[in-house]
Design a protein around this motif. Structure first.
Motif, short mmCIF file in Angstrom:
data_model
loop_
_atom_site.label_atom_id
_atom_site.label_comp_id
_atom_site.label_asym_id
_atom_site.label_seq_id
_atom_site.Cartn_x
_atom_site.Cartn_y
_atom_site.Cartn_z
N ALA A 2 34.48 34.12 31.17
CA ALA A 2 34.66 35.51 31.08
C ALA A 2 33.66 36.72 31.39
O ALA A 2 34.11 37.30 31.98
N LYS A 3 33.31 35.88 30.18
CA LYS A 3 31.79 37.82 30.13
C LYS A 3 31.42 38.37 31.54
O LYS A 3 30.94 39.02 31.76
N LYS A 4 30.82 36.94 32.36
CA LYS A 4 30.58 37.53 33.88
C LYS A 4 31.57 37.70 34.65
O LYS A 4 31.03 37.73 36.09
N LEU A 5 32.91 37.92 34.55
CA LEU A 5 33.96 38.04 35.75
C LEU A 5 33.37 39.37 35.97
O LEU A 5 33.29 39.37 37.26
N PRO A 6 33.35 40.83 35.09
CA PRO A 6 32.92 41.45 36.10
C PRO A 6 31.81 41.69 37.00
O PRO A 6 31.98 42.29 38.02
N VAL A 7 30.48 41.05 36.77
CA VAL A 7 29.91 40.47 38.13
C VAL A 7 29.75 40.17 39.22
O VAL A 7 30.15 40.37 40.08
N ILE A 8 30.82 38.83 38.81
CA ILE A 8 31.69 38.21 39.94
C ILE A 8 32.12 38.42 40.98
O ILE A 8 32.09 39.23 42.23
N GLN A 9 33.73 39.47 40.23
CA GLN A 9 34.17 40.34 40.80
C GLN A 9 33.49 41.57 41.70
O GLN A 9 34.06 41.36 42.74
#
Length: 269
Positions: free
Chosen positions: A250-257
């Motif tokens: 979840a912490k990486k979600l902004p980067v993935i998106q």
């Protein structure tokens, strides 16, 4: 019992891809006789010309029944003892805007085709004294990763198929193996995926590492082989305590998106 590599006849699907080519070079160097299968005739011809030993080329689309018929006919003549399902494609981005046709193609290529081809070839493999089926999956066959929904579904399915078939054939002469690479430097990765991996600090392996792992897996007779840390740990943790992986990813979600949802929009324009 040690594998007698020089006695093996191996059908390798996706032979013209990055991982497929690396596997072809590794096995040919061990003395394996290869049946190289893919859709790009020029790439297959160039590959076969560069390999040591005598090999066979079959240009065919294994996602079609006609293509599988063509491949199986050659395997009848060659008395195969090994099948490596390496062919695969990728699809990333916002699932809600991914065209249904792309999902169909991905599932057909990554899941249905290896299942259908394995089913057709098992009677031939069972004639060998010892035979091997290797399905090349992915770490994402154990970890659901954001913006990879369709791809993960195909690889989760392939892992389940492999595990079930391995248990079904446990008392037979056919060993069934699942090889799970992590991020690998191949042509199926889009520029957005490459940028995302760089931003997340994900390690990316050369295809040769996958080929070496495949040989080690068969020589050690390991039904499952996951490449790399921490990916191997995450795969096991996700099976036992998925909520911990939920929080970590979840912490990486902004980067993935940031990388993959924008790439999806560009494809649709």
């Amino acid at each position: 019992m040690a594998i007698r590599w020089q006695e093996q006849v191996c059908l390798l699907t996706g032979a013209s891809g990055g991982i497929g080519q690396a596997i072809a070079y590794k096995l040919a160097g061990l003395g394996v006789s290869l049946i190289l299968t893919g859709r790009n005739a020029d790439s297959l011809s160039a590959l076969m010309a560069s390999l040591p030993g005598q090999h066979t080329l079959v240009c065919a689309d294994i996602t079609t029944e006609a293509g599988r018929d063509k491949v199986v006919a050659v395997c009848h003549d060659r008395h195969i003892s090994m099948l490596i399902n390496s062919a695969g494609i990728s699809e990333t981005g916002d699932f809600t805007t991914t065209p249904a046709q792309r999902i169909d193609t991905l599932l057909l290529t990554n899941l249905y085709a290896p299942m259908a081809l394995t089913q057709r070839l098992l009677p031939l493999l069972q004639r060998a004294s010892s035979a091997y089926v290797v399905n090349v999956g992915s770490t994402f066959g154990s970890i659901g990763f954001a913006c990879h929904a369709a791809y993960c579904a195909s690889k989760f399915g392939l892992r389940g198929f492999t595990e079930s078939l391995s248990r079904e054939l446990a008392s037979s002469n056919v060993g069934v193996f699942y090889l799970a690479p992590r991020a690998t430097k191949t042509g199926i990765n889009s520029a957005a995926v490459v940028s995302m991996n760089q931003a997340l600090g994900n390690k990316v392996d050369p295809p040769e590492r996958v080929a070496e792992a495949l040989v080690s897996q068969l020589e050690r007779n390991k039904a499952r082989w996951f490449i790399g840390m921490p990916e191997k740990l995450f795969a096991r943790l996700n099976g036992a305590l998925p909520e911990l992986v939920d929080r970590a990813l979840a912490k990486k979600l902004p980067v993935i998106q940031r990388f993959l949802t924008s790439a999806t929009k560009e494809k649709l324009l």
